[in-house]
Design an enzyme around this catalytic site. Sequence first.
Site, PDB file in Angstrom:
ATOM      1  N   THR A 108      40.250  30.538  33.742  1.00 50.95           N
ATOM      2  CA  THR A 108      39.438  30.935  32.576  1.00 50.95           C
ATOM      3  C   THR A 108      39.319  32.452  32.431  1.00 50.95           C
ATOM      4  OG1 THR A 108      37.389  31.037  33.849  1.00 50.95           O
ATOM      5  CG2 THR A 108      37.996  28.880  32.939  1.00 50.95           C
ATOM      6  N   ASP A 200      47.683  42.935  42.551  1.00 49.47           N
ATOM      7  CA  ASP A 200      46.326  42.465  42.879  1.00 49.47           C
ATOM      8  C   ASP A 200      45.716  43.404  43.921  1.00 49.47           C
ATOM      9  OD1 ASP A 200      44.710  39.436  42.912  1.00 49.47           O
ATOM     10  OD2 ASP A 200      44.175  41.021  44.330  1.00 49.47           O
ATOM     11  N   ASP A 203      44.238  41.801  47.218  1.00 49.92           N
ATOM     12  CA  ASP A 203      45.286  41.316  48.129  1.00 49.92           C
ATOM     13  C   ASP A 203      46.022  42.481  48.787  1.00 49.92           C
ATOM     14  OD1 ASP A 203      44.730  38.666  47.721  1.00 49.92           O
ATOM     15  OD2 ASP A 203      46.223  38.401  46.138  1.00 49.92           O
TER      16      ASP A 203
HETATM   17  O1  LIG Z   1      38.548  43.082  34.429  1.00 54.29           O
HETATM   18  P1  LIG Z   1      38.776  41.704  34.945  1.00 54.29           P
HETATM   19  O2  LIG Z   1      39.683  40.912  34.043  1.00 54.29           O
HETATM   20  O3  LIG Z   1      37.520  40.976  35.244  1.00 54.29           O
HETATM   21  O4  LIG Z   1      39.626  41.841  36.282  1.00 54.29           O
HETATM   22  C1  LIG Z   1      39.361  42.799  37.252  1.00 54.29           C
HETATM   23  C2  LIG Z   1      38.821  42.165  38.482  1.00 54.29           C
HETATM   24  O5  LIG Z   1      39.828  41.405  39.145  1.00 54.29           O
HETATM   25  C3  LIG Z   1      39.947  41.848  40.490  1.00 54.29           C
HETATM   26  O6  LIG Z   1      39.120  41.156  41.348  1.00 54.29           O
HETATM   27  P2  LIG Z   1      39.482  39.665  41.837  1.00 54.29           P
HETATM   28  O7  LIG Z   1      38.935  38.636  40.898  1.00 54.29           O
HETATM   29  O8  LIG Z   1      40.940  39.573  42.114  1.00 54.29           O
HETATM   30  O9  LIG Z   1      38.643  39.536  43.173  1.00 54.29           O
HETATM   31  P3  LIG Z   1      38.935  40.214  44.588  1.00 54.29           P
HETATM   32  O10 LIG Z   1      38.525  41.652  44.487  1.00 54.29           O
HETATM   33  O11 LIG Z   1      38.091  39.437  45.531  1.00 54.29           O
HETATM   34  O12 LIG Z   1      40.401  40.078  44.878  1.00 54.29           O
HETATM   35  C4  LIG Z   1      39.540  43.308  40.396  1.00 54.29           C
HETATM   36  O13 LIG Z   1      39.224  43.870  41.637  1.00 54.29           O
HETATM   37  C5  LIG Z   1      38.403  43.256  39.432  1.00 54.29           C
HETATM   38  O14 LIG Z   1      37.146  42.954  40.028  1.00 54.29           O
HETATM   39  O1  LIG Z   2      45.995  43.894  37.410  1.00 49.44           O
HETATM   40  C1  LIG Z   2      45.014  43.352  37.933  1.00 49.44           C
HETATM   41  C2  LIG Z   2      44.078  42.617  37.188  1.00 49.44           C
HETATM   42  C3  LIG Z   2      43.019  42.061  37.827  1.00 49.44           C
HETATM   43  N1  LIG Z   2      42.883  42.211  39.147  1.00 49.44           N
HETATM   44  C4  LIG Z   2      43.767  42.911  39.889  1.00 49.44           C
HETATM   45  O2  LIG Z   2      43.627  43.043  41.099  1.00 49.44           O
HETATM   46  N2  LIG Z   2      44.821  43.470  39.253  1.00 49.44           N
HETATM   47 MG   LIG Z   3      41.923  40.025  43.670  1.00 51.75          MG
END
Ligand SMILES: O=P(O)(O)OC[C@H]1O[C@H](OP(=O)(O)OP(=O)(O)O)[C@H](O)[C@@H]1O
Ligand SMILES: O=c1cc[nH]c(=O)[nH]1
Ligand SMILES: [Mg+2]
Length: 209
Positions: A108, A200, A203
Site C-alpha cells: 500500500t 533501500d 538494507d
Molecule cells: O517517503 P516514503 O515513501 O514513505 O519512503 C521513505 C521511507 O522508506 C524507507 O524506510 P523503510 O520503510 O524501508 O523502513 P526501514 O528504514 O526500516 O528500512 C526510508 O528510510 C523512509 O523512512
Molecule cells: O528509494 C527508496 C524509497 C524508499 N525507501 C528507500 O530506502 N529507498
Molecule cells: Mg527500508
Amino acid sequence: MGELYVMDHPLIKHKLTYIRDKRTGSKEFRELVKEVAMLMGYEVTRNLELRDKEIETPVSKTTSQVIAGKKLGIVPILRAGLGMVEGMLSLLPAAKVGHVGLYRDPETLEPIEYYCKLPSDVEEREFIVTDPMLATGGSANAAITSLKNRGATNIRLMCLIAAPEGVKAVQEAHPDVDIYLAGLDEKLNDHAYIVPGLGDAGDRLFGTK
Ligand SMILES: O=P(O)(O)OC[C@H]1O[C@H](OP(=O)(O)OP(=O)(O)O)[C@H](O)[C@@H]1O
Ligand SMILES: O=c1cc[nH]c(=O)[nH]1
Ligand SMILES: [Mg+2]
C-alpha cells in the site's frame, strides 16, 4: 511554505556519489552516511541562536559567542534514520534523541508506526527529524504528525535524497517544516523507489536483504 535547502558543497556531492554506488558495502555506506549527516549539520544548524559569553584568552578579556542553549532533539525515523544520528550528535552533543519507528508497507506504501519515544519536554525543543530517503513523503509526514500530536512545534526535516513527489507532499502537509537535502532526484519508479536514488537505505545500512 517551508524552505527547501539542497546542499551544494563539493564534499557532500562527492560523498553522495559513493553512497549511491551499488558497489559500496555496508561498512563504507554507514561511514559515508554519518559523514554527510555531519556536513549537512552545518546548514541545518545555521540559524541556531547565539549568546554572548565573557572569556579571557591568554592575551586579553573578550566577549565571544556560544550557542544560546536552546533545547534540541534529533529524531531518526527507524530504521534508516539511525544512520544519520551519530554525525549530528558529534556536532550537537547535548541534543536529546527521540525515535519514531515506521516502515512503509510494500503493497500500500502507507507508513505503519510501530514505536515512538520522545524526550519528555517536547514542547520546549527544536526537533530535527532524520531519514536518508524522502520518497512519497508518507513516512516523513507520519513522523512529523506524530511529533506534533505529542506537542512539538518546531521541526526540521533532514534527508539525504528526495524525490520531488516527497518534497511536495511534506510541503503541503507541513508548511511550517523546512527541508534539508543532500540531493534532489528525478522521480519515483513504479515501486515508489527514488530514481536514481541509492536503493533501500535501511538494507544498505544494516546489511539486511
Ligand atoms: O517517503 P516514503 O515513501 O514513505 O519512503 C521513505 C521511507 O522508506 C524507507 O524506510 P523503510 O520503510 O524501508 O523502513 P526501514 O528504514 O526500516 O528500512 C526510508 O528510510 C523512509 O523512512
Ligand atoms: O528509494 C527508496 C524509497 C524508499 N525507501 C528507500 O530506502 N529507498
Ligand atoms: Mg527500508
